[in-house]
Design an enzyme around this catalytic site. Structure first.
Site, short mmCIF file in Angstrom:
data_model
loop_
_atom_site.label_atom_id
_atom_site.label_comp_id
_atom_site.label_asym_id
_atom_site.label_seq_id
_atom_site.Cartn_x
_atom_site.Cartn_y
_atom_site.Cartn_z
N SER A 291 0.84 -1.20 0.00
CA SER A 291 0.00 0.00 0.00
C SER A 291 0.88 1.25 0.00
O SER A 291 2.00 1.22 0.49
CB SER A 291 -0.89 0.02 1.25
OG SER A 291 -0.13 0.35 2.39
N ASP A 292 0.35 2.32 -0.56
CA ASP A 292 0.98 3.61 -0.31
C ASP A 292 0.82 3.89 1.20
O ASP A 292 0.01 3.25 1.87
CB ASP A 292 0.33 4.72 -1.16
CG ASP A 292 1.29 5.90 -1.37
OD1 ASP A 292 2.25 6.06 -0.56
OD2 ASP A 292 1.09 6.68 -2.32
N TRP A 293 1.56 4.85 1.73
CA TRP A 293 1.59 5.05 3.17
C TRP A 293 0.21 5.49 3.70
O TRP A 293 -0.26 6.56 3.39
CB TRP A 293 2.69 6.07 3.51
CG TRP A 293 4.01 5.39 3.76
CD1 TRP A 293 4.82 5.59 4.84
CD2 TRP A 293 4.68 4.40 2.96
NE1 TRP A 293 5.93 4.76 4.76
CE2 TRP A 293 5.87 4.03 3.63
CE3 TRP A 293 4.38 3.74 1.77
CZ2 TRP A 293 6.75 3.06 3.14
CZ3 TRP A 293 5.26 2.77 1.28
CH2 TRP A 293 6.42 2.45 1.96
N TRP A 294 -0.43 4.60 4.41
CA TRP A 294 -1.78 4.78 4.98
C TRP A 294 -2.88 4.81 3.91
O TRP A 294 -3.97 5.31 4.15
CB TRP A 294 -1.86 6.01 5.89
CG TRP A 294 -0.70 6.04 6.83
CD1 TRP A 294 -0.47 5.16 7.86
CD2 TRP A 294 0.43 6.90 6.79
NE1 TRP A 294 0.74 5.43 8.46
CE2 TRP A 294 1.31 6.51 7.83
CE3 TRP A 294 0.79 7.97 5.97
CZ2 TRP A 294 2.53 7.15 8.06
CZ3 TRP A 294 2.00 8.61 6.21
CH2 TRP A 294 2.85 8.21 7.24
N ALA A 295 -2.58 4.22 2.74
CA ALA A 295 -3.63 4.12 1.71
C ALA A 295 -4.58 2.96 2.02
O ALA A 295 -5.66 2.89 1.45
CB ALA A 295 -3.01 3.93 0.33
#
Ligand code: NAG
Ligand code: NAG
Ligand code: NAG
Ligand code: NAG
Ligand code: NAG
Ligand code: NAG
Ligand code: NAG
Length: 865
Positions: A291-295
């Site tokens: 995931s992208d950061w906190w996606a």
């Protein structure tokens, strides 16, 4: 109809408003192709293995792991919980330190003794496969030397749907073929250096405004609860946005990062259609999705939809809790996530690890993203921990400055050159004018992540050599244009004047008047949405030069008939006035060239390097010319962004709408001239294209796991680190609540395969070469030069673009000599996506090939036999 985005664990079920587009649910999540009944198209990395060999190693490793150990590899330990920008848990029992994931696509971020490479858009502008590969290999070597497992790049999303898009420069070009080549070459370069590449951001992450919802978006003054939805139809997805990701997968990329935004109202990191079907089934992606950061927006739903690793691991920046970690352990124990799905996540991660040869190339992480000090806290997030050596300042720069200087020069596009203005030959005097030629007095890294919001007049008043955001690296040094040009002037005994203040009219007039040449430097910046610079929240607010730049050009031109304009911009600006000003004798786009900026531009201005670069985007005369724009404000939540323009972005739109640009896609001058002749087309006999058929094997599990909660509790002998994410159960395992999991998501039985699939990158038949096209190119000038011959195809249908790029090469030719350029046209190159058969088909319309030096200078053409 309900979209698959409603299956959320631990978050309220959110419905999709009626009338909104959705993504069809696709389950179960494909497990890695254990039988490997396909020919592996991806090159074996220098230190690595084939997918099949790597899979065997991974299975051996994963079979010994406990439930907690498996969960540990899927989940980041939380923001600032480790030394890298993202860190998975470790397996102390086996001495396995976990994975270090580190930005960025242009160098190692957040450290020192590293290089700052030219941005993606620059290496694209060289149109040189060798330079793309060499840059990837050099960046990979630097990441390897710092102890990084996964370099978070290269970028094909954004591809550049709108010229204002804040992060376009991190990627290559709004053309999918050029971007696809950039992706494949960069992936191979990085992975040959023994580091896993991460192709990102998958997919539809085309603007910074509203890319996130909730708290992250609020920081930018926008209050939407949900991220925008990029609504992409099937044809546009395949023929434009997915294309370069297919090339990355075919090149063997080890990981792919899903993006913040929604696609058809389903978050990209839990969109089962995009991850399960498109990526893992149709493109046969064998690596892992991070995931992208906190996606990540949910626990169970994202796991079943195909996410394999969550970053940074916590639910929000340093929130201390997690969707996975403990929650994933519980969900496997209570049976909501089948063991085969967890095993597949871990096997995918470890297969990439072994494929790239990390077991051979890994060195311990020797830097700390959160501080450049030698000594500091072991866990940046934990106030109670002891001081230790956190940075060993390992110098990984090798001789990369040579390559950086070379790419900087080879990526400089000469757009205009009249009255023999260039190359300069020992002029009597030059004036170098503009903030963009000068150094930042506080040093090139004065602004965190290069996002300067608190500077004089609101704009960066020094030379621009990279954009801002997470896609950056610290400069080891930055050679400004004024430094390099002053040195050249001194060597040539050329009189030298310079002015850095764009608002000091008097000084500018004085310097410009009477100089043999007045070189004006202008810039335009953009970056990632978490930083706002002069009111630009990532995306650019306008397409003009920043900080009075346009006025400086026109002022200098009023006082000097030999005004040369150099642009350090993230993309196009409106240059029609420069183009039409007779006193502006030359215009160059130097993009974001990295640490050797001044040396690179000096090499070009003085003819040490003959420009070869061609523009990788279109230069319109007016913002409205592009037909697409960023959505800056909305009353909708989530914002709906329908991609109604389809594949018609950049030159395809200009061509179709009959809009004449200032400079077209693919355009660029040289200090010599070339002529084209003798187009030849050879048709090849190839096998029939056969849709992929049959079924997969059933989902394997690897080793046995102990589902007894007592075996998975927090160990009594561990003192937990503040805000750290762990795999251990916290509290009782929830059970008995009927869980609304999507139909089929727990089914591990053999599954039907996608017709367009079959091997990484899609059906192998798509890459069969149907035609070979050749042409002769003669250097008709007086100096050696490198030409970039381009091949375009008209697919001929009523809804097809006028022409699409399908081939290019970079060929150095001596004056008076000729060379042959050879293009191979594959089945994919000549096909359209057909939604009804879910496959690529070659339409019955006559197809024409065009060869020439830009998207609008195409002297040779022929209908394909
Ligand atoms: C989005 O919805 C459109 C219209 O229903 C459909 O054609 C397309 O395949 C969907 N795309 C994705 C990525 O779900
Ligand atoms: C999980 O990872 C953390 C962080 O590296 C480590 O402290 C812990 O011991 C690991 N747990 C297991 C069961 O291996
Ligand atoms: C598990 O997920 C729920 C729902 O998102 C969250 O409230 C909780 O804090 C998570 N548990 C842990 C240990 O992070
Ligand atoms: C000329 O460049 C030098 C070196 O960067 C700088 O110190 C000086 O301020 C510049 N002069 C003017 C008038 O801007
Ligand atoms: C465009 O934006 C830049 C950066 O914010 C600013 O410096 C410039 O003045 C703007 N251009 C116009 C014409 O307003
Ligand atoms: C071009 O330069 C000449 C000489 O400096 C000047 O007289 C003329 O006005 C300039 N033209 C423009 C369009 O600025
Ligand atoms: C299983 O555990 C997960 C994680 O805590 C939870 O989200 C889910 O609702 C549970 N499933 C059942 C059927 O209780």
């Amino acid at each position: 109809m309900l979209s698959n985005s409603i299956i959320a664990v631990g978050v309220l079920l959110t419905g999709v408003a009626s009338g909104q587009v959705t993504s069809p649910p696709k389950y179960p999540s494909p497990w890695i192709n254990a039988d490997f009944n396909w020919e592996d198209p991806s090159p074996v990395p220098t230190n690595g293995r084939t997918w099949a060999q790597a899979y065997d190693k991974a299975v051996q490793f994963v079979s010994q792991l406990t439930l907690l150990e498996k969960v540990n590899l899927t989940t980041g330990v939380g923001w600032e919980g480790g030394k890298c920008v993202g860190n998975t848990g470790s397996i102390p029992r086996l001495g396995f330190p976990g994975l270090c994931n580190q930005d960025s696509p242009l160098g190692v971020r957040d450290t020192d003794e590293n290089s700052a490479f030219p941005a993606g858009v620059n290496v694209a502008a060289t149109w040189s496969r060798n330079l793309m590969y060499a840059r990837g290999a050099a960046m990979g070597a630097e990441h390897r030397g710092k102890g990084v497992d996964t370099q978070l790049g290269p970028v094909a999303g954004p591809i550049g749907r709108t010229p204002e898009g804040g992060r376009n420069w991190e990627g290559f070009s709004p053309d999918p073929v050029l971007t696809g080549v950039g992706m494949a070459q960069t992936v191979q370069g990085i992975q040959d250096s023994g580091v896993i590449a991460c192709a990102k951001h998958f997919i539809g992450n085309e603007q910074e405004h509203y890319r996130q919802g909730g708290a992250s978006q609020k920081t930018n003054g926008q209050n939407n609860k949900q991220a925008e939805s990029s609504n992409i139809d099937d044809v546009t997805l395949h023929e434009l946005y997915l294309w370069p990701f297919a090339d990355a997968v075919r090149a063997g990329v080890g990981s792919i990062m899903c993006s913040y935004n929604q696609v058809n109202n389903s978050y990209a990191c839990q969109n089962s259609y995009m991850l399960n079907y498109i990526l893992k089934e149709e493109l046969n992606f064998q690596g892992f999705v991070m995931s992208d950061w906190w996606a990540q927006q949910s626990g169970v739903a994202s796991a079943l939809a195909g996410l394999d690793m969550t970053m940074a691991g916590d639910q929000g920046l340093a929130s201390g809790n997690t969707y996975w970690g403990s929650n994933l352990t519980a969900a496997v124990i209570n049976g909501t996530i089948p063991q085969w799905r967890l095993d597949d996540m871990v096997v995918r991660i470890m297969t990439s690890y072994y494929k790239i040869g990390r077991d051979v190339t890994k060195v311990p992480v020797n830097f700390d993203s959160w501080s450049l000090e030698t000594t500091g806290p072991q866990y940046a997030q934990d106030p109670n921990n002891r001081l230790t050596t956190i940075n060993q300042h390992v110098n990984v720069q090798a001789n990369h400055k040579k390559l950086i200087r070379q790419i900087g020069a080879a990526s400089t596009v000469l757009l205009k050159n009249t009255k023999k203005a260039l190359p300069l030959k020992k002029p009597k005097s030059i004036a170098v004018i503009g903030n963009d030629a000068h150094d930042n007095p506080a040093g090139p890294n004065a602004c965190s992540d290069r996002g300067c919001s608190n500077v004089k007049n609101g704009y960066p008043i020094w030379t621009l050599a990279m954009g801002w955001g997470s896609g950056t690296a610290n400069f080891p040094y930055l050679i400004s244009p004024v430094t390099a040009l002053a040195a050249q002037a001194q060597k040539d005994r050329t009189g030298f004047r310079n002015v850095s203040d764009n608002f000091d009219t008097k000084a500018i007039i004085k310097a410009a008047s009477g100089a043999d040449a007045a070189i004006v430097f202008v810039n335009a910046d953009s970056g990632e949405g978490y930083i706002t610079v002069d009111g630009n929240q990532g995306d650019r607010n306008n397409l003009t030069a920043w900080g009075n730049g346009d006025a400086v050009v026109s002022l200098v031109a009023q006082h000097n008939p030999n005004t040369i304009v150099v642009m350090h911009t993230v993309g196009p600006i409106i240059v029609e006035a420069y183009k039409n000003n007779p006193n502006v004798t030359a215009i160059l786009w130097a993009g974001l060239p990295g640490q050797e900026s001044g040396n690179s531009i000096t090499d070009v201005l003085y003819g040490k390097v003959n420009p070869q670069a061609k523009s990788v985007f279109t230069w319109g005369k007016d913002r409205s010319d592009w037909g697409t724009d960023v959505v800056y404000t909305t009353a909708e939540d989530p914002l709906q962004i329908p991609y109604t323009e389809g594949t018609f972005i950049d030159y395809r739109h200009f061509d179709a709408a009959g809009i004449e640009p200032s400079y077209e896609f693919g355009f660029g001058l040289s200090y010599t001239t070339f002529t084209y002749s003798d187009l030849r087309v050879v048709k090849h006999k190839v096998r029939k294209y056969t849709p992929n058929k049959g079924k997969t094997s059933s989902a394997p599990t690897h080793g046995t796991i102990n589902k007894n909660p007592a075996a998975n509790e927090f160990p009594k002998n561990i003192d937990p680190i503040h805000l750290y994410v762990y795999p251990y159960l916290e509290g009782p395992v929830p059970e008995g609540q009927p869980e609304d999991v999507p139909a089929g998501s727990q089914d591990g039985s053999p599954q039907k395969v996608a017709p367009a699939g079959g091997a990484p990158g899609g059906n192998p038949g798509l890459y069969d070469v149907l035609y070979t096209v050749t042409a002769q190119i003669e250097n008709t000038g007086k100096v050696t030069g490198t030409e970039i011959p381009q091949l375009y195809v008209s697919l001929g249908g009523p809804s097809d673009p006028v022409r699409v790029l399908r081939g290019f090469d970079d060929i150095e030719i001596l004056p008076g000599r000729s060379a042959t350029v050879t293009f191979q046209l594959t089945r994919r190159d000549l096909s359209n996506w057909d939604p009804s058969s879910q496959n690529w088909v070659i339409s019955d319309y006559a197809k024409t090939v065009y060869v020439g030096s830009s998207s609008r200078t195409l002297p040779l053409s022929q209908v394909l036999p």
